[in-house]
Scaffold this motif. Sequence first.
Motif, PDB file in Angstrom:
ATOM      1  N   LEU A   1       0.828  -1.207   0.000  1.00 56.31           N
ATOM      2  CA  LEU A   1       0.000   0.000   0.000  1.00 56.31           C
ATOM      3  C   LEU A   1       0.865   1.261   0.000  1.00 56.31           C
ATOM      4  O   LEU A   1       0.620   2.192  -0.763  1.00 56.31           O
ATOM      5  N   LEU A   2       1.900   1.280   0.843  1.00 56.71           N
ATOM      6  CA  LEU A   2       2.758   2.458   0.957  1.00 56.71           C
ATOM      7  C   LEU A   2       3.552   2.706  -0.314  1.00 56.71           C
ATOM      8  O   LEU A   2       3.709   3.858  -0.744  1.00 56.71           O
ATOM      9  N   VAL A   3       4.061   1.646  -0.935  1.00 60.17           N
ATOM     10  CA  VAL A   3       4.828   1.804  -2.174  1.00 60.17           C
ATOM     11  C   VAL A   3       3.927   2.360  -3.279  1.00 60.17           C
ATOM     12  O   VAL A   3       4.328   3.257  -4.028  1.00 60.17           O
ATOM     13  N   GLY A   4       2.711   1.861  -3.363  1.00 66.26           N
ATOM     14  CA  GLY A   4       1.767   2.383  -4.349  1.00 66.26           C
ATOM     15  C   GLY A   4       1.447   3.849  -4.114  1.00 66.26           C
ATOM     16  O   GLY A   4       1.387   4.646  -5.049  1.00 66.26           O
ATOM     17  N   ARG A   5       1.256   4.191  -2.860  1.00 65.47           N
ATOM     18  CA  ARG A   5       0.938   5.590  -2.532  1.00 65.47           C
ATOM     19  C   ARG A   5       2.129   6.504  -2.830  1.00 65.47           C
ATOM     20  O   ARG A   5       1.960   7.608  -3.339  1.00 65.47           O
TER      21      ARG A   5
ATOM     22  N   ALA B   1       4.474   6.023  -5.076  1.00 63.68           N
ATOM     23  CA  ALA B   1       4.592   6.160  -6.539  1.00 63.68           C
ATOM     24  C   ALA B   1       3.581   7.174  -7.070  1.00 63.68           C
ATOM     25  O   ALA B   1       3.911   8.012  -7.923  1.00 63.68           O
ATOM     26  N   ARG B   2       2.363   7.129  -6.557  1.00 65.21           N
ATOM     27  CA  ARG B   2       1.345   8.074  -7.000  1.00 65.21           C
ATOM     28  C   ARG B   2       1.703   9.501  -6.602  1.00 65.21           C
ATOM     29  O   ARG B   2       1.544  10.443  -7.372  1.00 65.21           O
ATOM     30  N   LEU B   3       2.235   9.668  -5.382  1.00 60.22           N
ATOM     31  CA  LEU B   3       2.651  11.000  -4.934  1.00 60.22           C
ATOM     32  C   LEU B   3       3.801  11.540  -5.782  1.00 60.22           C
ATOM     33  O   LEU B   3       3.848  12.734  -6.099  1.00 60.22           O
ATOM     34  N   GLN B   4       4.728  10.671  -6.144  1.00 58.10           N
ATOM     35  CA  GLN B   4       5.847  11.109  -6.982  1.00 58.10           C
ATOM     36  C   GLN B   4       5.349  11.552  -8.354  1.00 58.10           C
ATOM     37  O   GLN B   4       5.822  12.560  -8.898  1.00 58.10           O
ATOM     38  N   ASP B   5       4.382  10.834  -8.905  1.00 56.69           N
ATOM     39  CA  ASP B   5       3.801  11.239 -10.195  1.00 56.69           C
ATOM     40  C   ASP B   5       3.094  12.579 -10.066  1.00 56.69           C
ATOM     41  O   ASP B   5       3.219  13.445 -10.941  1.00 56.69           O
ATOM     42  N   GLN B   6       2.352  12.762  -8.975  1.00 58.67           N
ATOM     43  CA  GLN B   6       1.645  14.028  -8.762  1.00 58.67           C
ATOM     44  C   GLN B   6       2.628  15.173  -8.579  1.00 58.67           C
ATOM     45  O   GLN B   6       2.418  16.271  -9.101  1.00 58.67           O
ATOM     46  N   ALA B   7       3.696  14.937  -7.826  1.00 61.00           N
ATOM     47  CA  ALA B   7       4.690  15.992  -7.573  1.00 61.00           C
ATOM     48  C   ALA B   7       5.354  16.423  -8.873  1.00 61.00           C
ATOM     49  O   ALA B   7       5.652  17.598  -9.063  1.00 61.00           O
ATOM     50  N   ALA B   8       5.590  15.469  -9.765  1.00 57.20           N
ATOM     51  CA  ALA B   8       6.214  15.812 -11.049  1.00 57.20           C
ATOM     52  C   ALA B   8       5.278  16.657 -11.913  1.00 57.20           C
ATOM     53  O   ALA B   8       5.732  17.490 -12.697  1.00 57.20           O
ATOM     54  N   ALA B   9       3.981  16.469 -11.740  1.00 58.00           N
ATOM     55  CA  ALA B   9       3.005  17.193 -12.559  1.00 58.00           C
ATOM     56  C   ALA B   9       2.641  18.560 -11.986  1.00 58.00           C
ATOM     57  O   ALA B   9       2.113  19.405 -12.692  1.00 58.00           O
ATOM     58  N   VAL B  10       2.955  18.785 -10.717  1.00 57.79           N
ATOM     59  CA  VAL B  10       2.564  20.037 -10.055  1.00 57.79           C
ATOM     60  C   VAL B  10       3.582  21.122 -10.377  1.00 57.79           C
ATOM     61  O   VAL B  10       4.784  20.908 -10.311  1.00 57.79           O
ATOM     62  N   SER B  11       3.075  22.306 -10.702  1.00 60.75           N
ATOM     63  CA  SER B  11       3.982  23.394 -11.047  1.00 60.75           C
ATOM     64  C   SER B  11       4.167  24.385  -9.907  1.00 60.75           C
ATOM     65  O   SER B  11       5.188  25.051  -9.829  1.00 60.75           O
ATOM     66  N   GLY B  12       3.217  24.496  -8.988  1.00 58.79           N
ATOM     67  CA  GLY B  12       3.312  25.471  -7.904  1.00 58.79           C
ATOM     68  C   GLY B  12       4.325  25.061  -6.853  1.00 58.79           C
ATOM     69  O   GLY B  12       4.459  23.895  -6.520  1.00 58.79           O
ATOM     70  N   VAL B  13       5.047  26.045  -6.344  1.00 59.24           N
ATOM     71  CA  VAL B  13       6.082  25.777  -5.337  1.00 59.24           C
ATOM     72  C   VAL B  13       5.460  25.239  -4.059  1.00 59.24           C
ATOM     73  O   VAL B  13       5.952  24.288  -3.462  1.00 59.24           O
ATOM     74  N   ARG B  14       4.349  25.845  -3.633  1.00 55.93           N
ATOM     75  CA  ARG B  14       3.708  25.411  -2.389  1.00 55.93           C
ATOM     76  C   ARG B  14       3.169  23.986  -2.514  1.00 55.93           C
ATOM     77  O   ARG B  14       3.362  23.154  -1.635  1.00 55.93           O
TER      78      ARG B  14
ATOM     79  N   ARG C   1       4.554  15.101   2.162  1.00 56.73           N
ATOM     80  CA  ARG C   1       3.761  13.880   2.160  1.00 56.73           C
ATOM     81  C   ARG C   1       4.622  12.675   1.773  1.00 56.73           C
ATOM     82  O   ARG C   1       4.502  11.598   2.362  1.00 56.73           O
ATOM     83  N   MET C   2       5.502  12.854   0.790  1.00 51.75           N
ATOM     84  CA  MET C   2       6.385  11.754   0.395  1.00 51.75           C
ATOM     85  C   MET C   2       7.335  11.393   1.533  1.00 51.75           C
ATOM     86  O   MET C   2       7.646  10.215   1.742  1.00 51.75           O
ATOM     87  N   HIS C   3       7.792  12.401   2.289  1.00 57.00           N
ATOM     88  CA  HIS C   3       8.661  12.132   3.437  1.00 57.00           C
ATOM     89  C   HIS C   3       7.929  11.259   4.466  1.00 57.00           C
ATOM     90  O   HIS C   3       8.510  10.312   5.009  1.00 57.00           O
ATOM     91  N   ARG C   4       6.665  11.569   4.723  1.00 56.65           N
ATOM     92  CA  ARG C   4       5.893  10.764   5.679  1.00 56.65           C
ATOM     93  C   ARG C   4       5.754   9.325   5.192  1.00 56.65           C
ATOM     94  O   ARG C   4       5.880   8.388   5.972  1.00 56.65           O
ATOM     95  N   ILE C   5       5.502   9.163   3.917  1.00 58.43           N
ATOM     96  CA  ILE C   5       5.365   7.807   3.370  1.00 58.43           C
ATOM     97  C   ILE C   5       6.694   7.059   3.447  1.00 58.43           C
ATOM     98  O   ILE C   5       6.736   5.880   3.797  1.00 58.43           O
ATOM     99  N   ARG C   6       7.789   7.755   3.153  1.00 56.57           N
ATOM    100  CA  ARG C   6       9.106   7.110   3.260  1.00 56.57           C
ATOM    101  C   ARG C   6       9.392   6.678   4.696  1.00 56.57           C
ATOM    102  O   ARG C   6       9.932   5.592   4.935  1.00 56.57           O
ATOM    103  N   MET C   7       9.049   7.534   5.653  1.00 58.38           N
ATOM    104  CA  MET C   7       9.239   7.177   7.072  1.00 58.38           C
ATOM    105  C   MET C   7       8.391   5.952   7.427  1.00 58.38           C
ATOM    106  O   MET C   7       8.855   5.042   8.116  1.00 58.38           O
TER     107      MET C   7
ATOM    108  N   ALA D   1      -3.099  14.662   5.660  1.00 54.10           N
ATOM    109  CA  ALA D   1      -2.552  15.687   4.758  1.00 54.10           C
ATOM    110  C   ALA D   1      -3.225  15.609   3.391  1.00 54.10           C
ATOM    111  O   ALA D   1      -3.528  16.621   2.778  1.00 54.10           O
ATOM    112  N   ALA D   2      -3.480  14.404   2.917  1.00 57.00           N
ATOM    113  CA  ALA D   2      -4.159  14.237   1.629  1.00 57.00           C
ATOM    114  C   ALA D   2      -5.591  14.771   1.699  1.00 57.00           C
ATOM    115  O   ALA D   2      -6.059  15.400   0.744  1.00 57.00           O
ATOM    116  N   ALA D   3      -6.242  14.540   2.805  1.00 67.62           N
ATOM    117  CA  ALA D   3      -7.613  15.061   2.971  1.00 67.62           C
ATOM    118  C   ALA D   3      -7.612  16.590   2.999  1.00 67.62           C
ATOM    119  O   ALA D   3      -8.482  17.220   2.399  1.00 67.62           O
TER     120      ALA D   3
END
Length: 130
Positions: free
Chosen positions: A33-37, A39-52, A60-66, A123-125
């Motif tokens: 579950l965590l690996v899937g989440r 991967a999805r966060l990494q895809d979203q981060a690559a698509a996001v243009s805003g700094v914030r 969020r990725m740091h929390r998943i890695r922890m 955080a996702a909510a």
Amino acid sequence: MLKDIPIEEITRVISVSAAPAFLLGAIVGMLSLLVGRLARLQDQAAAVSGVRSRGDHMQRMHRIRMALVLCVLSGIGTGLMVNLVFVDTLFGWQNNRTIVLMFIIAIVFFTLSLIFFLLEILAAARAGER
């Protein structure tokens, strides 16, 4: 030195090892579950243009890695504990406290992993409310 072990003792040790095997099953499910989440966060981060937004994704990725690290440590601790149960029986060592301590540590790591996962869910909510 190896000791002669009656079949009843072997059966008992295997049954004692069944509970940690269920924990290992839960850990494997959680890791998937965590690996899937992640991967999805990494895809979203690559698509996001805003700094914030990108910074939010990084947190969020740091929390998943922890959560992943803690989950893996829990699995390693559980596996070592199961092995120690068998070695303890085979050689007649008395490592009861070590075995119990390893189980407690594995459960603590798994619980902490769940807490990090909960923080990611919250955080996702929050991100979905914006």
